[in-house]
Structure formats: C-alpha cells, structure tokens
Design an enzyme around this catalytic site. Structure first.
Site, short mmCIF file in Angstrom:
data_model
loop_
_atom_site.label_atom_id
_atom_site.label_comp_id
_atom_site.label_asym_id
_atom_site.label_seq_id
_atom_site.Cartn_x
_atom_site.Cartn_y
_atom_site.Cartn_z
N SER A 8 0.85 -1.19 0.00
CA SER A 8 0.00 0.00 0.00
C SER A 8 0.88 1.24 0.00
CB SER A 8 -0.90 0.00 1.23
OG SER A 8 -1.43 1.31 1.40
N HIS A 33 -1.19 -1.32 -4.32
CA HIS A 33 -2.46 -1.05 -3.64
C HIS A 33 -2.56 0.45 -3.39
CE1 HIS A 33 -5.95 -2.09 -1.11
NE2 HIS A 33 -5.53 -1.13 -0.30
N ASP A 35 -4.86 3.62 -1.98
CA ASP A 35 -5.97 3.94 -1.08
C ASP A 35 -6.51 5.34 -1.34
OD1 ASP A 35 -6.08 1.59 0.77
OD2 ASP A 35 -3.97 2.12 1.00
N MET A 37 -9.16 8.08 -0.34
CA MET A 37 -10.03 8.46 0.80
C MET A 37 -10.57 9.86 0.58
SD MET A 37 -7.78 7.10 4.00
CE MET A 37 -6.79 5.61 3.90
N HIS A 66 -8.38 0.90 -4.04
CA HIS A 66 -9.31 0.70 -2.93
C HIS A 66 -10.00 2.03 -2.65
CE1 HIS A 66 -9.53 -0.22 1.73
NE2 HIS A 66 -10.72 -0.05 1.19
N MET A 68 -12.24 4.38 -0.68
CA MET A 68 -12.91 4.65 0.60
C MET A 68 -13.61 5.99 0.44
SD MET A 68 -9.82 3.23 2.94
CE MET A 68 -8.76 3.22 1.52
N MET A 137 -11.44 -5.97 5.51
CA MET A 137 -10.64 -5.00 6.28
C MET A 137 -10.28 -5.62 7.63
SD MET A 137 -10.11 -2.43 4.37
CE MET A 137 -9.09 -1.58 5.59
N ASP A 175 -6.57 -6.45 4.31
CA ASP A 175 -5.93 -5.13 4.33
C ASP A 175 -5.95 -4.55 5.74
OD1 ASP A 175 -5.04 -2.57 3.78
OD2 ASP A 175 -6.75 -2.02 2.50
C1 DX5 Z 1 -6.28 1.60 5.50
C2 DX5 Z 1 -5.85 1.25 4.10
C3 DX5 Z 1 -4.72 0.31 4.04
C4 DX5 Z 1 -3.47 0.79 4.73
C5 DX5 Z 1 -2.84 -0.44 5.32
O1 DX5 Z 1 -7.51 2.24 5.47
O2 DX5 Z 1 -6.94 0.68 3.39
O3 DX5 Z 1 -4.46 -0.11 2.71
O4 DX5 Z 1 -2.55 1.44 3.90
O5 DX5 Z 1 -1.74 -0.03 6.03
P1 DX5 Z 1 -1.05 -0.96 7.12
O6 DX5 Z 1 -0.51 -2.16 6.41
O7 DX5 Z 1 0.03 -0.06 7.64
O8 DX5 Z 1 -2.08 -1.30 8.16
ZN ZN Z 2 -6.44 -0.29 1.42
#
Ligand code: DX5
Ligand code: ZN
Length: 219
Positions: A8, A33, A35, A37, A66, A68, A137, A175
């Site tokens: 990620s 990956h 993220d 948000m 991903h 969010m 998650m 994740d």
């Molecule tokens: C959290 C993200 C993850 C995050 C995971 O909301 O969806 O992808 O980057 O990070 P770690 O591996 O540090 O928990």
């Molecule tokens: Zn993620």
C-alpha cells in the site's frame, strides 16, 4: 491460487514517489495497492485520479485501487481512465452494489467489494458470484499503521466457505496490520492477496521485506 503481495503506497515516501514505484517494479510484489479516501466515508483524505495517473505512468504491475469514498459509482469511468486495473468499493458505501459491480466490469476492470470489520460476510450471499475479489478490512479503514483485528481469521474462513458453497472464483484479500506475524495464519485461513503498508515501507529495506513475506507464504 498464487499468493499476491500488494504494497500500500499510503505509507510510502510521496516526495520520492517515482523511486518508490521503481522499488515495487523491481521487487517480488504483485500489485500496487492505492488507497483513495474522501474525508467523508473515512476520517482522512489521500489522493485521487491525477496521482493515480502518474503512478500508472511508471508502474509495471496492476493497480489495485481501494475506494474509501461515498457514492463510488460516480467515478468508475474516471478511475478506469486514470489506470485502475482492479477497483474495489465498500459494501457500506453502495446502495446499489449489484449495479456498481456491473458498471466496474463494463469498464473492463476487475470488480472487488470491501467489508469493514463490523460488516458480516453473510451480506455477500447474493453477490459472491458477481465479484472478482472480496477485501476483508482487518483494521477500520482510514489510516496506515493500525493494529490487526484478530476476528479477521474467522471472517476469512466464513468467506472461504461462502465462496466454496457458491462455487465462485473469488480472490480473498486482507488489508490492515498485515505483517510477518500474521501472514502465514491468514494464508492458512484462505487469504490469497495481502495488502501491507507500514510493515513494508517503514522497514529498513522494503524490497527485502516484500521478499521475506513472499518466502513465508511459499514455505
Ligand atoms: C487503511 C488502508 C490500508 C493501509 C494499510 O484504510 O486501506 O491499505 O494502507 O496499512 P497498514 O498495512 O500499515 O495497516
Ligand atoms: Zn487499502
């Protein structure tokens, strides 16, 4: 099914994004990956299409995006144009999940659905044959570096049973808080794809850490 490592980028050094991308290109990682948000669905804001476009320019491996964000159906074609290969949307953010999954596939992307820690696997009973991937998650979404929630193993096993019962072909991804402490047990529970942020990027040698995780999965 081959085991997939998806670093990620949330935890990477964004001031040196290109070199972080090259590191993943040259590592044993399988996917990127990413993220996204929006500050509404989760209490954090990251990046959107322009950054993904730049990542796509250098990335030599598939982009696992991903989302969010609320109402992800509004941006499906934009994420396709930005370079997403696999687009995952949260169950909790989709009123018309079936329509959204079909729209993602119609754009030529793989479609994934994500479950928050409080959402039971059983809500996927009527969608499991439509999706390419389910992301469980193992932390509450929003931030990297959180602690792994132990209940995840049970959910993965339930999901595996659901997939088998429906004779579906679905990748199980996890994740949040993934590390060398839990990756083997997760694999034994049925996980095929592992997202890791902090554990990889905060280590001394991220490429070596990726290789170490791969070795654990192959041993
Ligand atoms: C959290 C993200 C993850 C995050 C995971 O909301 O969806 O992808 O980057 O990070 P770690 O591996 O540090 O928990
Ligand atoms: Zn993620």
């Amino acid at each position: 099914m081959e085991k997939i490592i998806a670093p990620s980028l949330l935890s990477c050094d964004f001031a040196n994004l290109q070199s972080e991308i090259e590191m993943i290109n040259n590592s044993e990682a399988d996917w990127f990956h990413l993220d996204v948000m929006d500050g509404v669905f989760v209490p954090n804001i990251t990046f959107g299409m322009p950054v993904i476009q730049y990542i796509k320019k250098y990335a030599k491996k598939p982009l696992d995006v991903h989302l969010m964000i609320v109402q992800p159906e509004r941006y499906i074609s934009e994420f396709k144009r930005a370079g997403a290969d696999l687009l995952t949307v949260h169950y909790e953010a989709c009123t018309h999940l079936h329509r959204t999954i079909q729209a993602i596939k119609a754009e030529g992307m793989k479609a994934g659905v994500v479950l928050n820690p409080h959402t039971p696997v059983s809500v996927l009973e009527d969608s499991i044959n439509d999706v390419d991937l389910v992301l469980i998650m193992s932390v509450n979404p929003g931030f990297g570096g959180q602690s792994f929630i132990e209940n995840t193993y049970k959910k993965v096993e339930q999901l595996k049973r659901l997939i088998q019962h429906h004779q579906a072909q679905v990748i199980i991804e996890v994740d949040g808080g993934v590390s060398d402490k839990n990756i083997v047990k997760l694999a034994e529970s049925g996980v095929n794809a592992f997202v890791a942020g902090n554990f990889i990027f905060k280590s001394e040698n991220p490429a070596q850490t990726i290789s170490h995780l791969k070795q654990l999965l192959n041993s």
